[in-house]
Write an enzyme that holds these catalytic residues in place. Structure first.
Site, PDB file in Angstrom:
ATOM      1  N   MET A   1       1.509  -3.977 -11.691  1.00 36.79           N
ATOM      2  CA  MET A   1       2.959  -3.804 -11.557  1.00 36.79           C
ATOM      3  C   MET A   1       3.610  -5.042 -10.932  1.00 36.79           C
ATOM      4  O   MET A   1       4.640  -5.521 -11.399  1.00 36.79           O
ATOM      5  CB  MET A   1       3.282  -2.561 -10.715  1.00 36.79           C
ATOM      6  CG  MET A   1       2.794  -1.262 -11.306  1.00 36.79           C
ATOM      7  SD  MET A   1       3.374  -0.977 -12.991  1.00 36.79           S
ATOM      8  CE  MET A   1       5.085  -0.597 -12.713  1.00 36.79           C
TER       9      MET A   1
ATOM     10  N   ASP B   1      -0.529 -11.735  -2.435  1.00 35.03           N
ATOM     11  CA  ASP B   1      -1.636 -10.780  -2.516  1.00 35.03           C
ATOM     12  C   ASP B   1      -2.633 -11.118  -1.407  1.00 35.03           C
ATOM     13  O   ASP B   1      -2.404 -12.065  -0.647  1.00 35.03           O
ATOM     14  CB  ASP B   1      -2.284 -10.815  -3.919  1.00 35.03           C
ATOM     15  CG  ASP B   1      -2.881  -9.461  -4.299  1.00 35.03           C
ATOM     16  OD1 ASP B   1      -3.798  -9.001  -3.587  1.00 35.03           O
ATOM     17  OD2 ASP B   1      -2.428  -8.848  -5.294  1.00 35.03           O
TER      18      ASP B   1
ATOM     19  N   VAL C   1       1.656  -2.720  -3.684  1.00 37.49           N
ATOM     20  CA  VAL C   1       0.239  -2.797  -3.298  1.00 37.49           C
ATOM     21  C   VAL C   1      -0.398  -1.448  -3.614  1.00 37.49           C
ATOM     22  O   VAL C   1       0.237  -0.584  -4.225  1.00 37.49           O
ATOM     23  CB  VAL C   1       0.103  -3.168  -1.792  1.00 37.49           C
ATOM     24  CG1 VAL C   1       0.704  -4.544  -1.543  1.00 37.49           C
ATOM     25  CG2 VAL C   1       0.757  -2.131  -0.891  1.00 37.49           C
TER      26      VAL C   1
ATOM     27  N   GLU D   1      -1.746   2.330  -3.750  1.00 38.94           N
ATOM     28  CA  GLU D   1      -0.998   3.549  -3.423  1.00 38.94           C
ATOM     29  C   GLU D   1      -1.592   4.210  -2.170  1.00 38.94           C
ATOM     30  O   GLU D   1      -2.213   5.282  -2.235  1.00 38.94           O
ATOM     31  CB  GLU D   1      -1.042   4.491  -4.641  1.00 38.94           C
ATOM     32  CG  GLU D   1      -0.137   5.705  -4.564  1.00 38.94           C
ATOM     33  CD  GLU D   1       1.334   5.393  -4.783  1.00 38.94           C
ATOM     34  OE1 GLU D   1       1.740   4.231  -4.648  1.00 38.94           O
ATOM     35  OE2 GLU D   1       2.086   6.330  -5.097  1.00 38.94           O
TER      36      GLU D   1
ATOM     37  N   SER E   1       4.637   5.318  -6.897  1.00 38.88           N
ATOM     38  CA  SER E   1       4.973   6.297  -7.930  1.00 38.88           C
ATOM     39  C   SER E   1       4.876   7.715  -7.391  1.00 38.88           C
ATOM     40  O   SER E   1       5.343   8.639  -8.047  1.00 38.88           O
ATOM     41  CB  SER E   1       4.095   6.126  -9.162  1.00 38.88           C
ATOM     42  OG  SER E   1       2.807   5.741  -8.835  1.00 38.88           O
TER      43      SER E   1
ATOM     44  N   HIS F   1      11.307   2.270  -8.594  1.00 39.58           N
ATOM     45  CA  HIS F   1      10.150   2.719  -9.356  1.00 39.58           C
ATOM     46  C   HIS F   1      10.221   2.154 -10.775  1.00 39.58           C
ATOM     47  O   HIS F   1      11.074   2.553 -11.565  1.00 39.58           O
ATOM     48  CB  HIS F   1      10.122   4.258  -9.374  1.00 39.58           C
ATOM     49  CG  HIS F   1       8.968   4.842 -10.119  1.00 39.58           C
ATOM     50  ND1 HIS F   1       9.038   6.036 -10.771  1.00 39.58           N
ATOM     51  CD2 HIS F   1       7.711   4.380 -10.313  1.00 39.58           C
ATOM     52  CE1 HIS F   1       7.870   6.292 -11.348  1.00 39.58           C
ATOM     53  NE2 HIS F   1       7.055   5.300 -11.086  1.00 39.58           N
TER      54      HIS F   1
END
Ligand code: NAD
Length: 727
Positions: free
Chosen positions: A332, A351, A408, A410, A437, A458
C-alpha cells in the site's frame, strides 16, 4: 456584432457570407447541452436556413473543450418526473430535430472541433457536413451515453454507423469509448485534423473550396460502409456476435447496450428519418428505466460532487501537500507514494530497512517504465517523478511534511510506535493519517499527541488503479483535518467518501458480507459453481468465493479472532465464519496468495474451484434457483449498508452508493447499495428481507430506521434528484 451576456451562441457573419457560431455557455467552465442552448441553436439554425445573406456556417466553441455532452443534471430529473412516455419523447426529440434541420437546411455546415466533443456534442458535429478536429491527443470524441445507462439520443445511433460502418460504431457506442484524434480520423469520424487554433480556418477553407451541403445518407444511392440490411450476411453476423458479447459483458443487467444494438439494427432497415424516431423511442424507454437514474445519479452527479469535495467543511483555507511522509513501503505504501509523486508531491518513503524503502520506490519505477514503454509517459517525466520519491529509514527526513500517512503492518503497537516517532519530527500543523483497513481510528489516535489532526485515509489495492479513498473521522478528528485530507485526495485525483469510525468502517464491513454470504451458501450445501455464477450474474466483478480467496480467507479468520479478543465471547462473528476457520485451521487452504483456497491455482492455466469442496460441504439434494442466490448476495450487502446508515457510520446516502461501486464493485446498474433498495422499492425490500431473515437468519433483518422509512414512503434521495450539490 455585440453579444448579449446571457447568450450562449455568438454568431458572426463575414464578407463571404460564412456565419461562425461560437458556443460559449456563460458562467460554465464547459459547454453542455441544456434546454436553453437547444432553443438558441434552433433559432440559429432557422437563421442560417432563412437568411439569404448566409451561404454557409461554421460551428465551434469558445471554450477549450467543444461540448462535453448533455447536462446530466437536467436530464436526471426526467426519471420519475411523472411525465408520460410521449411527453418525454417530445421533450428529448427537440435537440435531435434541430440537428436534422441543420444538416438538411441546404447550406453547408462545418464543425471546427477545437477540443473534446462527447455525447450530444459529437452528435452536433455528426450533423455537420464536414468535421475538423484538434490534433491534441486530449481532444477526444465519443458517444459515452451507455456509461450512464442511456444511448446517443440525437441521431448518434443513426449517423455514426452510416458514417463508419455498423461494427465499429457498435463497438464505440456499446462501450462508450473515448476516441483520440488520430483514431477518429482513421475511423472516418472526422475528415481532418489540425492544431486547435487552426480548426476554424481549415473549416473555412473546406466551405470555400469543397463544400457539399448534403449528408451521405441523404444522397441518392447511399450505401452503408461495410453493408447493412436484414439480408446482408456481414451485418447479420455483426449483430449476432454483438448481442452475444453484450450479453456476456452485462449479464442482461444493463438495458442501454441492448437498446443501442436494437436502434442500430432497426435503423439500418428503414429510412433515416424513421431511424431517428426509433432511436427516440429507445431513448425514452431508457429514461423510464431506473438503471439510467441510478447510474447517472451516483456515477456522474454525486461522484462529481464528491470530486469537488462536497463534504469539505467550509471556512478552512484550501491546502496543498508539497511534501508527504509515507510510513511503510509495502504494497500500500509503495502505491500511495506512486500516486502522490505523480501528483507532484515530494514523498519521503520510510521503512525499517533501506532495502524495503528502496523496494517501495522500485514499484513506482516499474509502473512508470511500463508507461514509458507504452508511450504514455515521456522518459523525462518518469525521471522527474522518481526524483521526488526519497526512500529512507530516518524519521528526521519527515521534517516539513504537511501530511504523513502510515501503512505499516496491521498492528496497534507498531502503528502507535510510528505515530509517536513521526510526530516528534513533523510540524505541529501536520495531519497524520492511517491507512488501516480494520483498526478503529479513535483507538489509533490515542497514540497521538494531536488526536484532532489524526484521521483515516483508507486506500484500496492496487492504489494506482482504484479510484476511491474512504476518509474516516475519529471521534476527535477536527474539521480542519478533514478539509486538508480531502484536499489531498483531490490532489491525487481520487474520489473521497467520508464516514464515521467503526469496526471495518463502511466499505470493508459491507464488502465482507458478500464474502460471508458465499460461505453461508456453501455451508448450506449450495454448489460452489452456482454461488460463483450467481455473484457474477448479479453484476459483481467476481464470485464471493473467488474474492474471498483474493483478500485471503486467513484475513477473515484473523479479523474474527482479533474482534473476539477485543469484544469478548459475546461476539459470535459472521454466521458462517466456521467455514473460514475450517479452511484456514483444518484444511490449510488460506487463500490465493498461498496457492490454495476455495479455488486451486495451477502454475499453468486458469484457477478452478477446488474439487475437494464437495467432500467438506456435500451438495444439498435441493438446490436454490439462481435468482434466489443472486438476491441473497445483493440484499445482504444492502441491508448491512442500511445498518451503517442507522448507526451513523455513513451519514450521506451518496457516500454509501459511491463507495459501494468504486470501492468493491457493487454493480453499477444498481446505483449502489442504497439506490438498490430504492430500485426494489423500500416496502418491497423490507418485505423480502423479512422473508429472507425467516429463511436464512437474522443477518437479513432490516434495521428499525429502514422499516420506518419504508412505512413513511420516504426515499433516501429527495425528489428523484441528487442528495446534494457541490459547494
Ligand atoms: P505490507 O506488509 O505489504 O507492508 C507493510 C510495510 O510496513 C512493510 O514494508 C514493512 O516493512 C513496513 N513496516 C513494518 N513495520 C514498520 C515500522 N515500524 N516502521 C516502518 N515501516 C514498517 O502491508 P500492506 O498490504 O501494504 O498494508 C499496510 C497497511 O495498509 C495495513 O494497515 C493494512 O491493513 C492496510 N491496508 C491494506 C490493504 C491491502 O489490500 N493490502 C488495503 C487497505 C489498507
Amino acid at each position: 456584432m455585440t453579444r448579449a451576456t446571457e447568450q450562449a451562441i455568438q454568431i458572426v457573419v463575414d464578407a463571404d457570407g460564412i456565419a461562425t457560431l461560437t458556443i460559449d455557455l456563460p458562467g460554465r467552465s464547459m459547454n453542455v447541452i441544456t434546454p436553453a442552448l437547444t432553443a438558441e441553436l434552433a433559432a440559429a439554425v432557422d437563421r442560417i436556413a432563412g437568411d439569404a445573406s448566409i451561404k454557409a456556417a461554421i460551428i465551434t466553441s469558445g471554450k477549450p473543450a467543444f461540448i462535453a455532452g448533455a447536462d446530466l443534471m437536467d436530464i436526471v430529473n426526467f426519471y420519475g418526473s411523472g411525465a408520460s412516455g410521449p411527453e418525454l419523447m417530445r421533450e428529448i426529440s427537440r435537440y435531435s430535430g434541430v440537428l436534422r434541420k441543420l444538416e438538411s437546411c441546404g447550406k453547408p455546415v462545418a464543425a471546427a472541433i477545437n477540443g473534446t466533443a462527447l455525447g450530444g456534442g459529437l452528435e452536433l458535429c455528426l450533423a455537420c457536413h464536414f468535421r475538423v478536429l484538434s490534433n491534441d491527443p486530449k481532444a477526444v470524441v465519443g458517444l459515452p451515453e451507455v456509461q450512464v445507462g442511456l444511448l446517443p439520443g440525437a441521431g448518434g445511433t443513426q449517423r455514426l454507423p452510416r458514417l463508419i460502418g455498423i461494427q465499429p460504431a457498435l463497438e464505440l457506442m456499446t462501450q462508450g469509448t473515448h476516441v483520440e484524434p488520430e483514431k477518429a480520423k482513421a475511423l472516418g469520424i472526422v475528415h481532418a485534423l489540425a492544431p486547435a487554433g487552426d480548426v476554424v480556418s481549415v473549416a473555412r477553407r473546406w466551405l470555400k473550396e469543397a463544400a457539399d451541403p448534403v449528408q451521405p445518407w441523404d444522397k441518392k444511392g447511399f450505401r452503408w460502409p461495410g453493408g447493412a440490411g436484414a439480408l446482408h450476411p456481414g451485418a447479420q453476423q455483426t449483430f449476432m456476435a454483438g448481442s452475444a458479447l453484450v450479453a456476456d459483458r452485462t449479464q442482461h443487467n444493463y438495458p442501454a447496450p441492448i437498446a443501442i444494438l436494437s436502434a442500430v439494427y432497426e435503423g439500418s432497415i428503414v429510412p433515416f428519418d424513421t431511424g431517428l424516431k426509433i432511436e427516440a423511442r429507445y431513448f425514452t424507454s431508457l429514461l423510464l428505466d431506473p438503471v439510467y437514474r441510478n447510474m447517472t445519479r451516483t456515477l456522474f452527479i454525486n461522484k462529481g460532487a464528491a470530486d469537488k469535495l462536497v463534504r469539505r467543511p467550509a471556512g478552512v483555507a484550501k491546502s496543498k501537500v508539497t511534501r508527504l511522509g509515507m510510513l511503510g513501503a509495502g504494497m500500500m505504501g509503495a502505491g500511495i507514494a506512486y500516486v502522490s509523486a505523480r501528483a507532484g508531491m515530494d514523498v519521503v518513503l520510510l521503512d525499517t530497512t533501506k532495502e524495503a524503502a528502496d523496494k517501495g520506490k522500485d514499484y513506482s519505477r516499474a509502473l512508470l517504465q511500463k508507461r514509458v514503454d507504452q508511450g504514455r509517459t515521456p522518459a523525462a517525466e518518469m525521471d522527474a517523478i522518481l526524483a521526488r520519491i526519497h526512500p529512507t529509514t530516518d524519521y528526521a527526513d519527515l521534517a516539513g511534511c504537511e501530511l504523513v500517512i502510515e501503512a505499516v503492518f496491521e498492528s496497534r503497537d507498531i502503528k502507535a510506535d510510528v505515530t509517536r516517532k513521526a510526530e516528534a519530527v513533523i510540524p505541529e500543523t501536520a495531519i497524520f493519517a492511517s491507512n488501516t483497513s480494520t483498526l478503529p481510528i479513535t483507538g489509533l489516535a490515542e497514540a497521538s499527541k494531536r488526536p484532532g489532526s489524526f484521521i483515516g485515509l483508507h486506500f484500496f489495492s492496487p492504489v494506482d488503479k482504484m479510484p476511491l479513498v474512504e476518509v474516516i473521522l475519529g471521534r476527535k478528528t477536527s474539521g480542519e483535518a478533514l478539509a486538508r485530507a480531502l484536499d489531498y485526495v483531490q490532489q491525487i485525483r481520487k474520489t473521497p467518501i467520508v464516514v464515521n469510525d467503526s469496526r471495518g468502517f463502511y466499505t470493508s464491513r459491507v464488502f465482507m458480507t458478500y464474502a460471508n454470504e458465499g460461505m453461508a451458501l456453501l455451508q448450506e450445501g449450495v454448489v460452489p459453481a452456482l454461488i460463483e455464477n450467481a455473484g457474477k450474474q448479479a453484476g459483481m466483478p467476481v464470485g464471493p468465493l473467488a474474492v474471498h480467496d483474493e483478500v485471503s480467507i486467513e484475513l477473515s479468520a484473523k479479523i474474527y479472532q482479533q474482534t473476539r479478543a477485543d469484544l469478548g465471547d459475546r461476539y459470535t462473528g459472521p454466521s458462517a465464519i466456521a467455514v473460514a476457520l475450517k479452511f484456514v485451521e483444518e484444511l490449510d487452504r488460506k487463500g490465493k496468495k498461498y496457492g490454495k483456497g476455495f479455488y486451486e491455482y495451477p502454475k499453468e492455466g486458469k484457477k478452478f474451484l477446488w474439487p475437494g469442496i464437495a467432500a467438506v460441504y456435500p451438495p444439498a439434494a435441493h438446490q436454490p434457483g439462481v435468482d434466489e442466490v443472486k438476491k441473497r448476495l445483493l440484499y445482504v450487502q444492502a441491508v448491512e449498508t442500511a445498518r451503517c446508515l442507522e448507526e451513523g457510520v455513513v451519514t450521506e446516502p451518496a457516500d454509501a452508493d459511491i463507495g459501494s461501486i468504486l470501492g468493491w464493485g457493487y454493480p453499477a446498474w444498481t446505483g449502489g447499495t442504497l439506490s438498490f433498495i430504492e430500485t426494489v422499492g423500500l416496502k418491497a425490500f423490507v418485505a423480502e428481507c423479512d422473508r429472507l431473515a425467516a429463511a436464512y437468519g437474522p443477518r437479513f433483518e432490516v434495521p428499525a430506521s429502514l422499516r420506518e422509512r419504508a412505512a413513511r414512503g420516504e426515499p433516501f434521495y429527495p425528489a428523484h434528484g441528487t442528495s446534494r450539490s457541490a459547494a
